[in-house]
Design an enzyme around this catalytic site. Structure first.
Site, short mmCIF file in Angstrom:
data_model
loop_
_atom_site.label_atom_id
_atom_site.label_comp_id
_atom_site.label_asym_id
_atom_site.label_seq_id
_atom_site.Cartn_x
_atom_site.Cartn_y
_atom_site.Cartn_z
N LYS A 124 7.82 0.36 4.55
CA LYS A 124 7.28 0.69 3.22
C LYS A 124 7.99 1.93 2.73
O LYS A 124 8.46 2.75 3.53
CB LYS A 124 5.78 0.98 3.32
N ASP A 164 5.60 -2.74 -5.38
CA ASP A 164 4.20 -2.43 -5.04
C ASP A 164 3.68 -1.70 -6.29
O ASP A 164 4.26 -1.85 -7.37
CB ASP A 164 4.12 -1.56 -3.77
#
Ligand code: NDP
Ligand code: 2IT
Length: 445
Positions: A124, A164
């Protein structure tokens, strides 16, 4: 080592990282008995290795705003675990982004990606950049500066970022353009790309669609379905939008959506042109849902409140972490809510999850219920490797099958009795076994 000693050690090593510790605690609580029953895992010290990212990259992102001033943001990429495939996971641009949040998201991603059955490791990244009030040119310059550094760490066989919160099609476009310019190669290094330059159909809808496919499996397991049900959704971003479309297709009625300013209750149901209106609200960069109630006067806006006080049969939290707490969980149960499936990552606090467990409400964590987004990213990668573009029908069918398979894994490892499945345990144990076995096979790396 005892479970307590292990968790204390992780806490001492990671001070000021509450979200990361929350994610680790939830996994460790679920899998500890499996870990203890497998001396091979203990001999290989799998858990201590699993909570340590393989690599964390932290970098300066300087850029010039429209007034000619130099601004500085912080960029991150957490390359958490590559035991089952290259690092894979989104980029989040939001003012709240810090190492704790990205480590929690990266850690969750390892398990989520393992559950998809596709060969993807966990990662991430993101930045504390806030696009509110920025011009398009400023967003482009920020993305270009971010990628100028990130490009040396990623690659289509190494680390494949995606979107995201705060990173959608526009940002992926600017990031991809800069990668291609610097590296002089056109590869599938990012997913969520535009349809005419290597992107996959259904990727924008995939997370929300997948969450509803998963919730539908949960309901089917207890001989129920979406038909005629009232659904409370939070958020009004990409995930909430996809979920709202699919709920309507399956005959349910979406009665809420929410933003940082409050929530909307629409007794007539959020469907058709109202779903498109959601998209318009989101792309206005204004960060509010209040205008919905002016546009559709039968709806009411509740400022500063969360949608969980509205009676519903199914709740789909699709906004952000820790947006549903103990009180909200108690209210949902009081109102006879049957099922909670997380479209967002870790939207329920640990206390809320405990309340759901005690009431035996059907509750699925994000790592299972929202895995359709990254699974469809995996399908986009496969198309890029092959140089092909699959059809909408093909991908939707694959996505649906993947969500059914994730549900089956949760039932296999989380079944308590004929009626009740502990999805939290099922998802954590199924994901953990796959990763731990791969790590054992690959030696001490
Ligand atoms: P978006 O940026 O499209 O939307 C996020 C939504 O949540 C926005 O409406 C956002 O508003 C809102 N939000 C953020 N913070 C808060 C808050 N404190 N209270 C209420 N609402 C808030 O992001 P996505 O839809 O892509 O992501 C939503 C969630 O789903 C996140 O948890 C993400 O990690 C998760 N997810 C996303 C996937 C994807 O493919 N996009 C895949 C799997 C999970 P604002 O930004 O204006 O604050
Ligand atoms: O949380 C997530 O799974 C995502 N934001 C999607 C990640 C991806 O690589 O598609």
């Amino acid at each position: 080592m005892t479970k307590r000693a292990f968790l204390e050690k992780v806490a001492a090593k990671n001070p000021n990282q509450p979200e990361f510790l929350q994610a680790v605690n939830e996994v460790v609580e679920s899998i500890w008995d499996v870990y203890e029953a497998n001396p091979i895992f203990q001999d290989a010290n799998i858990l201590e290795r699993l909570v340590e990212p393989e690599r964390v990259i932290l970098f300066r992102v300087p850029w010039v705003n429209d007034a000619g001033e130099i601004e500085v943001n912080r960029g991150f990429r957490v390359e958490f675990n590559s035991a089952i495939g290259p690092y894979k996971g989104g980029l989040r641009f939001h003012s709240s982004v810090n190492l704790s949040i990205l480590k929690f998201l990266g850690f969750e991603q390892i398990f989520k990606n393992a559950l998809t059955t596709l060969p993807m490791g966990g990662g991430k990244g993101g930045s504390d950049f806030n696009f509110r009030g920025c011009s398009d040119g400023e967003i482009m310059r920020f993305c270009q500066s971010f990628m100028t550094e990130l490009q040396r760490h990623i690659g289509f066989r190494t680390d494949i970022p995606a979107g995201d919160i705060g990173v959608g099609a526009r940002e992926i476009g600017y990031l991809f353009g800069q990668y291609k310019r610097i590296r002089n190669e056109f590869t599938g290094v990012l997913t969520g790309k535009g349809l005419n330059w290597g992107g996959s159909v259904i990727r924008p809808e995939a997370t929300g669609y997948g969450t509803v496919y998963f919730a539908n499996e949960m309901l089917k397991h207890v001989e129920d379905g979406f038909e005629g049900k009232r659904i409370a959704i939070s958020g009004f971003g990409n995930v909430a939008w996809g979920a709202a479309i699919k709920v309507n297709e399956l005959g349910g009625k979406v009665v809420t959506l929410s933003g940082p300013d409050g929530y909307i209750y629409d007794p007539d149901g959020i469907r058709d042109e109202k779903i498109n209106y959601m998209l318009m609200l989101r792309s206005s960069n204004n960060d509010i849902v209040a205008p919905y109630a002016k546009e559709f006067p039968n709806a009411t806006f509740y400022p500063g409140k969360r949608p969980w006080e509205v009676p519903c049969d199914v709740a789909l939290p699709c906004a952000t972490q820790n947006e549903l707490d103990k009180k909200d969980a108690e209210m949902l149960i009081k109102n006879n809510c049957k099922c909670v499936a997380e479209g967002a990552n870790m939207p329920s606090t640990s206390e809320a999850v405990t309340v759901f467990g005690k009431a035996k409400l059907l509750y699925a964590p994000g790592k299972a219920a929202n895995a359709g987004g990254v699974a469809t990213s995996g399908l986009e990668m496969t198309q890029n490797y092959m140089g092909l573009a699959w059809t909408r029908e093909h991908i939707d069918k694959e996505l649906h099958q993947i969500m059914i398979r994730i549900h089956e894994q949760c039932v296999e490892y989380g079944r308590i009795d004929d009626k009740y499945v502990d999805y939290q345990r099922g998802a954590n144990v199924a994901g953990f076994l796959k990763i731990a076995n791969a790590m054992v096979d690959q030696g001490v790396v």
